[in-house]
Design a protein around this motif. Sequence first.
Motif, PDB file in Angstrom:
ATOM      1  N   HIS A 121       1.049  -1.192   0.119  1.00  9.79           N
ATOM      2  CA  HIS A 121       0.589   0.372   0.176  1.00  9.79           C
ATOM      3  C   HIS A 121       0.769   0.812   0.514  1.00  9.79           C
ATOM      4  O   HIS A 121       1.804   1.220   0.737  1.00  9.79           O
ATOM      5  N   ALA A 122       0.490   2.275  -1.254  1.00  7.49           N
ATOM      6  CA  ALA A 122       1.328   3.592  -1.394  1.00  7.49           C
ATOM      7  C   ALA A 122       1.335   3.724  -0.155  1.00  7.49           C
ATOM      8  O   ALA A 122       2.213   4.825  -0.107  1.00  7.49           O
ATOM      9  N   GLY A 123       0.233   4.120   0.414  1.00  7.37           N
ATOM     10  CA  GLY A 123       0.169   4.962   1.273  1.00  7.37           C
ATOM     11  C   GLY A 123       0.124   4.199   3.357  1.00  7.37           C
ATOM     12  O   GLY A 123       1.530   5.003   4.311  1.00  7.37           O
ATOM     13  N   ALA A 158      -2.721   0.695 -10.351  1.00 14.22           N
ATOM     14  CA  ALA A 158      -3.285   2.143  -9.829  1.00 14.22           C
ATOM     15  C   ALA A 158      -2.243   2.540  -8.699  1.00 14.22           C
ATOM     16  O   ALA A 158      -1.320   2.075  -8.346  1.00 14.22           O
ATOM     17  N   SER A 159      -3.104   3.613  -8.443  1.00 10.19           N
ATOM     18  CA  SER A 159      -2.011   5.272  -8.492  1.00 10.19           C
ATOM     19  C   SER A 159      -1.439   4.722  -6.211  1.00 10.19           C
ATOM     20  O   SER A 159      -0.998   4.869  -5.849  1.00 10.19           O
ATOM     21  N   ASN A 160      -2.998   3.993  -5.835  1.00 11.83           N
ATOM     22  CA  ASN A 160      -2.089   3.841  -4.452  1.00 11.83           C
ATOM     23  C   ASN A 160      -1.647   2.775  -4.224  1.00 11.83           C
ATOM     24  O   ASN A 160      -1.679   1.380  -3.199  1.00 11.83           O
ATOM     25  N   VAL A 161      -0.797   1.459  -5.271  1.00 13.51           N
ATOM     26  CA  VAL A 161      -0.277   0.498  -5.092  1.00 13.51           C
ATOM     27  C   VAL A 161       1.017   0.761  -5.276  1.00 13.51           C
ATOM     28  O   VAL A 161       1.340   0.749  -7.087  1.00 13.51           O
ATOM     29  N   VAL A 162       1.987   0.126  -5.091  1.00 11.99           N
ATOM     30  CA  VAL A 162       3.801   0.088  -5.383  1.00 11.99           C
ATOM     31  C   VAL A 162       3.248  -1.186  -6.400  1.00 11.99           C
ATOM     32  O   VAL A 162       2.917  -1.861  -6.791  1.00 11.99           O
ATOM     33  N   ARG A 182       4.120  11.018   1.075  1.00 15.90           N
ATOM     34  CA  ARG A 182       4.190   9.966   0.434  1.00 15.90           C
ATOM     35  C   ARG A 182       4.287  10.279  -1.264  1.00 15.90           C
ATOM     36  O   ARG A 182       3.192  11.033  -1.617  1.00 15.90           O
ATOM     37  N   ASN A 239       4.179   8.441  -5.058  1.00 11.80           N
ATOM     38  CA  ASN A 239       4.272   7.097  -5.531  1.00 11.80           C
ATOM     39  C   ASN A 239       3.671   7.406  -7.289  1.00 11.80           C
ATOM     40  O   ASN A 239       3.012   7.294  -7.596  1.00 11.80           O
ATOM     41  N   GLY A 250       2.188   4.591  -9.720  1.00 17.15           N
ATOM     42  CA  GLY A 250       1.595   2.977  -9.691  1.00 17.15           C
ATOM     43  C   GLY A 250       0.805   2.184 -10.730  1.00 17.15           C
ATOM     44  O   GLY A 250       1.130   0.834 -10.948  1.00 17.15           O
ATOM     45  N   GLU A 261      -0.003   7.047 -13.963  1.00 15.06           N
ATOM     46  CA  GLU A 261      -1.220   7.422 -12.470  1.00 15.06           C
ATOM     47  C   GLU A 261      -0.157   7.682 -11.185  1.00 15.06           C
ATOM     48  O   GLU A 261       0.952   6.473 -11.015  1.00 15.06           O
ATOM     49  N   GLU A 267       0.336   9.574  -6.934  1.00 16.40           N
ATOM     50  CA  GLU A 267      -0.363   9.647  -5.963  1.00 16.40           C
ATOM     51  C   GLU A 267       0.603  10.588  -5.093  1.00 16.40           C
ATOM     52  O   GLU A 267       1.477  10.347  -4.864  1.00 16.40           O
ATOM     53  N   ARG A 281       0.446  11.755  -1.299  1.00 17.91           N
ATOM     54  CA  ARG A 281       0.177  12.048   0.119  1.00 17.91           C
ATOM     55  C   ARG A 281       0.450  13.333   1.267  1.00 17.91           C
ATOM     56  O   ARG A 281       2.267  13.189   0.884  1.00 17.91           O
TER      57      ARG A 281
END
Lengths: 424, 424, 424, 424
Positions: free
Chosen positions: A233-235, A278-282, B267, B269, B271, B289, B291, B293
């Motif tokens: 999880h990128a966050g 997706a942008s929120n996943v490494v 953060r 990323n 992704g 894509e 992000e 944070r």
Amino acid sequence: MTSEDLPDAIDLRRRLHEYPEPSWCEFRTTSRLVDLVEAVGVDECHVGEDAIDSAARLGVPDEAVLDEWHEKAAERGARDDVLDAVEGGTTGLVAVLERGDGPVVGLRVDIDALPVAEPTDADHEPAANGFRSAEEGVMHACGHDAHMAIGVGTLAELANREFDGTLKVFFQPAEEVLGGGCPMVEAGHVDDVDSLFAVHVGFGYPTGTVVAGAEEFLAIRQRRATFTGESAHAGAAPQDGRNAIRAMATAVENLHGIPRHADALTRVNVGRAEAGRASNVVAERAVIELEARAGTNPVLEAIDRRVDGVLEHAAGMHGCELSVETIGRAPRVDSDSALAAVVCEAATSVSAVEEVRRRGAFGASEDATYLMDAVAANGGQSTYVVVGTDHPSGHHTPRFDVDETSVDIGIEVLTGAIEAELSP
Amino acid sequence: MTSEDLPDAIDLRRRLHEYPEPSWCEFRTTSRLVDLVEAVGVDECHVGEDAIDSAARLGVPDEAVLDEWHEKAAERGARDDVLDAVEGGTTGLVAVLERGDGPVVGLRVDIDALPVAEPTDADHEPAANGFRSAEEGVMHACGHDAHMAIGVGTLAELANREFDGTLKVFFQPAEEVLGGGCPMVEAGHVDDVDSLFAVHVGFGYPTGTVVAGAEEFLAIRQRRATFTGESAHAGAAPQDGRNAIRAMATAVENLHGIPRHADALTRVNVGRAEAGRASNVVAERAVIELEARAGTNPVLEAIDRRVDGVLEHAAGMHGCELSVETIGRAPRVDSDSALAAVVCEAATSVSAVEEVRRRGAFGASEDATYLMDAVAANGGQSTYVVVGTDHPSGHHTPRFDVDETSVDIGIEVLTGAIEAELSP
Amino acid sequence: MTSEDLPDAIDLRRRLHEYPEPSWCEFRTTSRLVDLVEAVGVDECHVGEDAIDSAARLGVPDEAVLDEWHEKAAERGARDDVLDAVEGGTTGLVAVLERGDGPVVGLRVDIDALPVAEPTDADHEPAANGFRSAEEGVMHACGHDAHMAIGVGTLAELANREFDGTLKVFFQPAEEVLGGGCPMVEAGHVDDVDSLFAVHVGFGYPTGTVVAGAEEFLAIRQRRATFTGESAHAGAAPQDGRNAIRAMATAVENLHGIPRHADALTRVNVGRAEAGRASNVVAERAVIELEARAGTNPVLEAIDRRVDGVLEHAAGMHGCELSVETIGRAPRVDSDSALAAVVCEAATSVSAVEEVRRRGAFGASEDATYLMDAVAANGGQSTYVVVGTDHPSGHHTPRFDVDETSVDIGIEVLTGAIEAELSP
Amino acid sequence: MTSEDLPDAIDLRRRLHEYPEPSWCEFRTTSRLVDLVEAVGVDECHVGEDAIDSAARLGVPDEAVLDEWHEKAAERGARDDVLDAVEGGTTGLVAVLERGDGPVVGLRVDIDALPVAEPTDADHEPAANGFRSAEEGVMHACGHDAHMAIGVGTLAELANREFDGTLKVFFQPAEEVLGGGCPMVEAGHVDDVDSLFAVHVGFGYPTGTVVAGAEEFLAIRQRRATFTGESAHAGAAPQDGRNAIRAMATAVENLHGIPRHADALTRVNVGRAEAGRASNVVAERAVIELEARAGTNPVLEAIDRRVDGVLEHAAGMHGCELSVETIGRAPRVDSDSALAAVVCEAATSVSAVEEVRRRGAFGASEDATYLMDAVAANGGQSTYVVVGTDHPSGHHTPRFDVDETSVDIGIEVLTGAIEAELSP
């Protein structure tokens, strides 16, 4: 179909233009070519594993794609016996005329089309004259339709003449992905060829010009590299990822920076990349398709070793696993000048030919060089003939088209040259 | 359907679990929720543009995807009136109970599912008990099914009680893409809310634990950047390309290297990446894509300015045009401690609750913060409540599941807290 | 010193070898050469601004370095009048023999040395024979000592012959930094030259071989780029920095990735980098020295535009200012074949010459091309002559040395060729 | 010198300010401090290997630098016995007052200066008052001059009081390079300390404020990485190089991109880089200085593993060898709150103290943590005291200065706290 039913070469080119098929999916095309060479009356016609060593193929598409085109070929009326033989993508054929113990002469033409959408407007000849591609998004945009017409036309012409020897026409699949040359060699029919002619139309040479022996091919190797890391999880946990998109970016930066070579011109390109979800996943997975080219085979090997190093360490730097697969390949081979001289001689006596060049730079890559290399290894000689044709736009672009008079020129020149080799 | 037909909360959660729909495609879900709140007997039920300002949406999928799910909802028996209202993706609803001039209290629950394939084996409760996802590849893997059950259950419970004021339940779409919070605010129904509760199950807290006021949300902005250069033949004319894949790689390298900030955690990323067509063509187009944070809104702005600079110059360096689109966004807002105290009070009197925490770190992003921010702007207060639930695996993973007893706990806690606010 | 005091050419080469001076610091060397050409009895001797347009110089070292060598030259006995004229680094001279209105013929030799430490052991001829460099860390490691000997020797030889015309010998400074060619042109003495000969020993050709017209010079431009950002404490405020070291790294990565060009061979190299002060400070300043080369002048311009773009955007991406300065430059010019033929003719009649080549690839860069270019612009012709010499190791390496017999060969060949041009 | 000759603390600070010496070169400083503590009348004074384990030193400069400062110290009148003991850079001392079997209490102050050029104008107090640095380019720009004054002053004060126990004052060298803490521990005198106080002035706290226990130190490790490849002529043989400048650039890009960590704040910086010789040579050697920091020791280890991976693979990718050396290091340790409470108590009774804070964030790195860590390992406790001082500009900047009244405050506070520990 008998010899009398054979369409003339230009009509034949148009019929083939109408049904383009991508690399390794030339199912209907192979069936149609079998019909045609049978009508000519060949002594042997090799298809399937007998023409193509399936294990040596490169750039084969997914099974689903193969199945889709196989099914479509059936709908388009392809022959069941041929469809059975080429199932799974062993397309292409070797047609043989055998007339005694004389020399073995080969002619190589390629048969696949490109993922290009053909224009519909009247400025585009095939659209204006009713033979535009029936397969949306696929087009004979490189002239292989003309090559096939030249191949069949030359075979038909020589079938009507007397000679002592053997003529083999290699209808090679998957040239566009540089994937069909090697498996055609591996199937064995090239081994006893004494003189090999390969042919290509266009390349900027106008109708009426013939280049007897193309040179300066670039050796090439195309590869697909897959980086596999670990998502996170990128966050919430960026530190847990092993980032495949970063491995990819590092590889792209460094592959393009592989140094020039003083001994030969070189090329490196990463032309396709796909990574992550997706942008929120490494990103866990990244795939690139890349190629290296060089003016000599040893320099290509040197560049490829650099490519290996960059890929390996880009993966390692980001904790990723790496897998690399070759998807296209062709060596550098030049035309033999003696055989090119034979083409010069033949071309000079063709009235529509205005200019004959003994040699000419090719400056790109072609897997006909696999066949040329195999012939040389067995003591034979080869030449790569360019038959000029006025073309309104570049090869591989939607508005590409051939001047059909060049089809007849090609048949005349090659018939003359092959006859000279068969009956020296 | 009347109030007597209302399923109990756990059954309701299971029925909703069975038909998960992705963000902005919650067509059947919206229809079903309208049925349910009508059965409860609400005074108003806002759907379509009345609940969602379509112009403010982020992360809306392609029309083809919207159409496919719209059609599927019709097949699944969704109501025509609702389907008409939400066509094109204005999903979600606002259900209102109005009982006099007292305070306006809001409850926000989210309703969308995730692109996760649900397991089929008996170890996975929904599969074992017959309510596994009927939509292959889509799954309620974050607990929004439980959230909806809590929303409907709380609404039904309060409908049976006496109070002076207004209760609005916000069934918000598209939380997973951080795309639904802002348009729900823009539709206007949040404006007069005095006290807002948002609810989420799980997040690692076990069944029996309640966090009255979550904190440390991360402000977030997700974007899609497209680099457009010019293709060229990688062998014949590499100098003619404007290489989008190189712009992309340079951007990826430098985005991940944006410096840390001393004032708040951050953060960054990238992704997802997709570029080019084939190894022998200089890539014309690349899409990423990404992000950013941050622990505070100003720091997010500072980071986003760095992101802008990297994107712009990565494009410029390789002669590419750049277009950037925001695809998801949420600010940082913390829970108000006074309202969290109300939740504490309510939770303490629920027998199944074992541990009540006044505050707790959230450490991720949520677009409920848009609603919380709007309430604060208008002088109200908000709190984000986490209802613990034993979950066998992490949120967003295939084996995620909720302990259903937490659904009833959630209803009890929220009913208590809301009632306290409505009748102070 | 009179003509009778002139040392023989080999002795002269040894004396010059002993006192090497770096680019733009050839103070003693210029003084010594003035002595020698005066001894020959020239009609004009131009020094200082009269020989070098100081504003057009590239690669000039810091004033402190210039002063240090100027002072050392005084200590070494250099003439005051010359030292005054060349102060600040306008080294070099143009020596002229004028004998009537006939053609103007030029001979260009270069005079600077390299920052290479000369070996002390007896295997190295200059050490064994007592003429090793007296300046530690500086060495004639490219043969310019031999070039000067050839220049003086040819001048002396022709001074004793009769001819109708003008001979100009250009003793050019700062070739090693590609910085002296342009300012020598700008001083104006090249303008009326009808035939120009430039000379270099070695380059892998053995003693006895002469290449009459070198070709395939690479056009080159060398630059120094400075990135200026803002420092910040790397622990306490990393976000406040504008990181020059990152701008530099991004530039290095992307400069090396500038694409190959189909029209000519190209080279790009960043060969020096220096940035920052300590690990705990975000670097405020970074400097790189880089060069681009190309087989044609237009392709060099195209590559240099790419370089500009990379530098500008690497700076912009990290919020840095950029300043760029050209530190070395030379165009591509080929030898004229008619003048090369004159050299062939002359060389053929020299008994010590065993092999004469009309043309030969040079494959590197030289700022003699500035003079050749100027001559061509005024309707004259030029050729770059390579006089073979056995050399034990490569140019620019510590063990480089020349076979002194090649000095006499050079004098004979050039005297012959120049005489042929002066008295056609 | 006797106790009566001891200058007052402010005068002492000025005298020390005048002769700043860089890390590991505090030769004169050590000599002067030995004089002073002897004047106080200590029982033991450890210098050289007895105070510093030379093998454990980090960041030691080249021998030439050490020699230069050693010689200069002799010229400045440093004592021969001390100069002999500290030769080669074992600077610093441990001064001990022994009064019975009571507790062992330590006080740690640091003694080195910075490579900062001190201003000469009258706006700068030390310049206006005649105690500006006598060493051009070196300055006490962090307050260590005040620390030494506090150390000597506290020692002198306590020497005049009665207590039962031992007081050790650690005058630690090389704090600025984080290189002296570990070797001072290794020399053994910290082992038996029960209560340790460390002191620092300023850090943004105004005169009159005292922070009793600083927290949130960042663990840190600073390293120098050297990439060694192979040079090659950039024009003639670019393929023969193994490019150290490219390895360096790839490392810089990827080090800065090491992911954030959810468990603690982190920092990564490459602050210095130096590579190559000239634009026309592929760089053979590149050196970078970098650091990683983290809020916890395990996270620093995790980051450092990432650093290792990047360095190793950046080298490997470009065929370079890698060597890495630690040049500075300090762990994270927090102040013990019980001991901080003692400082609070003491500070409260100092009339010039206006505000006492029990705790305060430090947010940077300090190698006093090595001593604190050692004390904790042996069952003792430590606290890091910040004595506020009005400073006109930030630490490490040229206009840094201390408000001298804070020196007396520091002595009073520490005397009080230490006395409380010695006589509980």
